[in-house]
Design a protein around this motif. Structure first.
Motif, PDB file in Angstrom:
ATOM      1  N   CYS A  41      -9.733  -0.782  -0.258  1.00  0.00           N
ATOM      2  CA  CYS A  41      -8.761  -0.500  -1.327  1.00  0.00           C
ATOM      3  C   CYS A  41      -8.970   0.926  -1.807  1.00  0.00           C
ATOM      4  N   VAL A  42      -7.906   1.688  -1.904  1.00  0.00           N
ATOM      5  CA  VAL A  42      -7.976   3.082  -2.350  1.00  0.00           C
ATOM      6  C   VAL A  42      -7.124   3.228  -3.614  1.00  0.00           C
ATOM      7  N   VAL A  43      -7.747   3.706  -4.686  1.00  0.00           N
ATOM      8  CA  VAL A  43      -7.053   3.899  -5.967  1.00  0.00           C
ATOM      9  C   VAL A  43      -7.062   5.395  -6.286  1.00  0.00           C
TER      10      VAL A  43
ATOM     11  N   VAL B  81       2.049  -9.598  -6.328  1.00  0.00           N
ATOM     12  CA  VAL B  81       2.677 -10.244  -5.164  1.00  0.00           C
ATOM     13  C   VAL B  81       2.368  -9.469  -3.900  1.00  0.00           C
ATOM     14  N   ILE B  82       2.489  -8.126  -3.983  1.00  0.00           N
ATOM     15  CA  ILE B  82       2.262  -7.282  -2.804  1.00  0.00           C
ATOM     16  C   ILE B  82       0.794  -7.319  -2.387  1.00  0.00           C
ATOM     17  N   LEU B  83      -0.112  -7.308  -3.373  1.00  0.00           N
ATOM     18  CA  LEU B  83      -1.538  -7.360  -3.052  1.00  0.00           C
ATOM     19  C   LEU B  83      -1.878  -8.652  -2.320  1.00  0.00           C
ATOM     20  N   HIS B  84      -1.300  -9.772  -2.775  1.00  0.00           N
ATOM     21  CA  HIS B  84      -1.547 -11.051  -2.101  1.00  0.00           C
ATOM     22  C   HIS B  84      -1.017 -11.014  -0.673  1.00  0.00           C
ATOM     23  N   ARG B  85       0.170 -10.401  -0.485  1.00  0.00           N
ATOM     24  CA  ARG B  85       0.733 -10.300   0.871  1.00  0.00           C
ATOM     25  C   ARG B  85      -0.174  -9.479   1.781  1.00  0.00           C
TER      26      ARG B  85
ATOM     27  N   SER C  93     -11.197   1.285 -12.300  1.00  0.00           N
ATOM     28  CA  SER C  93     -11.037   0.115 -13.170  1.00  0.00           C
ATOM     29  C   SER C  93      -9.563  -0.143 -13.479  1.00  0.00           C
ATOM     30  N   ARG C  94      -8.796   0.927 -13.647  1.00  0.00           N
ATOM     31  CA  ARG C  94      -7.354   0.754 -13.878  1.00  0.00           C
ATOM     32  C   ARG C  94      -6.672   0.165 -12.647  1.00  0.00           C
ATOM     33  N   GLY C  95      -7.081   0.623 -11.471  1.00  0.00           N
ATOM     34  CA  GLY C  95      -6.477   0.120 -10.236  1.00  0.00           C
ATOM     35  C   GLY C  95      -6.808  -1.345  -9.995  1.00  0.00           C
ATOM     36  N   LEU C  96      -8.048  -1.736 -10.263  1.00  0.00           N
ATOM     37  CA  LEU C  96      -8.465  -3.122 -10.050  1.00  0.00           C
ATOM     38  C   LEU C  96      -7.828  -4.080 -11.054  1.00  0.00           C
ATOM     39  N   SER C  97      -7.408  -3.538 -12.216  1.00  0.00           N
ATOM     40  CA  SER C  97      -6.714  -4.374 -13.196  1.00  0.00           C
ATOM     41  C   SER C  97      -5.207  -4.390 -12.926  1.00  0.00           C
TER      42      SER C  97
ATOM     43  N   THR D 221      -3.354   0.491  -1.209  1.00  0.00           N
ATOM     44  CA  THR D 221      -3.348   1.784  -1.889  1.00  0.00           C
ATOM     45  C   THR D 221      -2.652   1.609  -3.237  1.00  0.00           C
ATOM     46  N   ILE D 222      -3.317   2.019  -4.301  1.00  0.00           N
ATOM     47  CA  ILE D 222      -2.794   1.834  -5.656  1.00  0.00           C
ATOM     48  C   ILE D 222      -2.800   3.161  -6.402  1.00  0.00           C
ATOM     49  N   ALA D 223      -1.658   3.523  -6.962  1.00  0.00           N
ATOM     50  CA  ALA D 223      -1.551   4.712  -7.807  1.00  0.00           C
ATOM     51  C   ALA D 223      -1.554   4.273  -9.266  1.00  0.00           C
ATOM     52  N   VAL D 224      -2.414   4.874 -10.063  1.00  0.00           N
ATOM     53  CA  VAL D 224      -2.511   4.509 -11.483  1.00  0.00           C
ATOM     54  C   VAL D 224      -2.067   5.688 -12.343  1.00  0.00           C
ATOM     55  N   PRO D 225      -1.604   5.422 -13.567  1.00  0.00           N
ATOM     56  CA  PRO D 225      -1.199   6.518 -14.464  1.00  0.00           C
ATOM     57  C   PRO D 225      -2.350   7.495 -14.691  1.00  0.00           C
ATOM     58  N   ALA D 226      -2.034   8.781 -14.601  1.00  0.00           N
ATOM     59  CA  ALA D 226      -3.080   9.806 -14.701  1.00  0.00           C
ATOM     60  C   ALA D 226      -3.435  10.163 -16.135  1.00  0.00           C
TER      61      ALA D 226
END
Length: 199
Positions: free
Chosen positions: A62-64, A183-187, A154-158, A106-111
């Protein structure tokens, strides 16, 4: 920083072009040489971004990362040259693409506030760009970038962010809600389990 490294040769080729008579054969040759210099720098950037993105994706499940607005950042004339030379946007695009190819999340979180927030207790600790060490009342003392990286993770994992835009549509640019992300993470996890017998 390929532009910085090749800038001397680039300026030399530009000077040669400017000294040639317009419409002459020598000017055409100088223009071709200048074009080749620019093309080499562009290819070096792309090659580096592709190789680094592939390495990051293949070595992690997983990449955040921060959802940076590059177009707004390059409006600062002091930083624009360095940001464009580092090709942040190209790196992100390839990272999201390889995430789709290799089945990684791959997860993008608010900067906003990632460098000001404490990774230990969540308190906002105001600091200037020159302050490189994060020091909080809770006793947490970390390098500024290390602290920001922990906050981003931590933001990405939440699932406070949204997944990479390549996951659903290569041409998409809109953000997803937290429900869509789940939903996408489960897929992605299900598809990874089916493809890899060791999971």
């Amino acid at each position: 920083r390929f532009l910085g490294k090749g800038e001397r040769r680039l300026k030399k080729a530009q000077r040669r072009l400017s000294k040639r008579v317009k419409g002459s054969e020598n000017r055409k040759k100088a223009r071709v040489i200048l074009g080749k210099r620019h093309l080499k720098i562009s290819r070096q950037r792309k090659d580096f971004a592709v190789k680094l993105a592939r390495c990051v994706i293949q070595s992690n499940d997983c990449v955040v990362y921060e959802d940076l607005r590059i177009k707004n950042m390059v409006k600062n004339h002091c930083l624009a040259k360095s940001i464009n030379d580092a090709s942040w946007y190209m790196f992100r695009v390839w990272m999201e693409y390889f995430g789709k190819v290799f089945g990684r999340i791959t997860i993008a979180v608010p900067a906003h506030g990632t460098s000001q927030e404490c990774s230990s207790c969540g308190t906002i600790v105001k600091k200037s760009l020159s302050t490189r060490t994060h020091t909080c009342r809770c006793g947490c003392v970390l390098d500024r970038d290390h602290n920001a990286a922990k906050v981003i993770l931590s933001r990405g994992l939440s699932t406070a962010g949204h997944v990479g835009t390549w996951i659903l549509d290569p041409n998409a640019c809109g953000e997803l809600t937290a429900t869509d992300v789940e939903v996408i993470l489960h897929r992605q996890v299900d598809s990874a389990n089916q493809e890899s017998p060791r999971l």
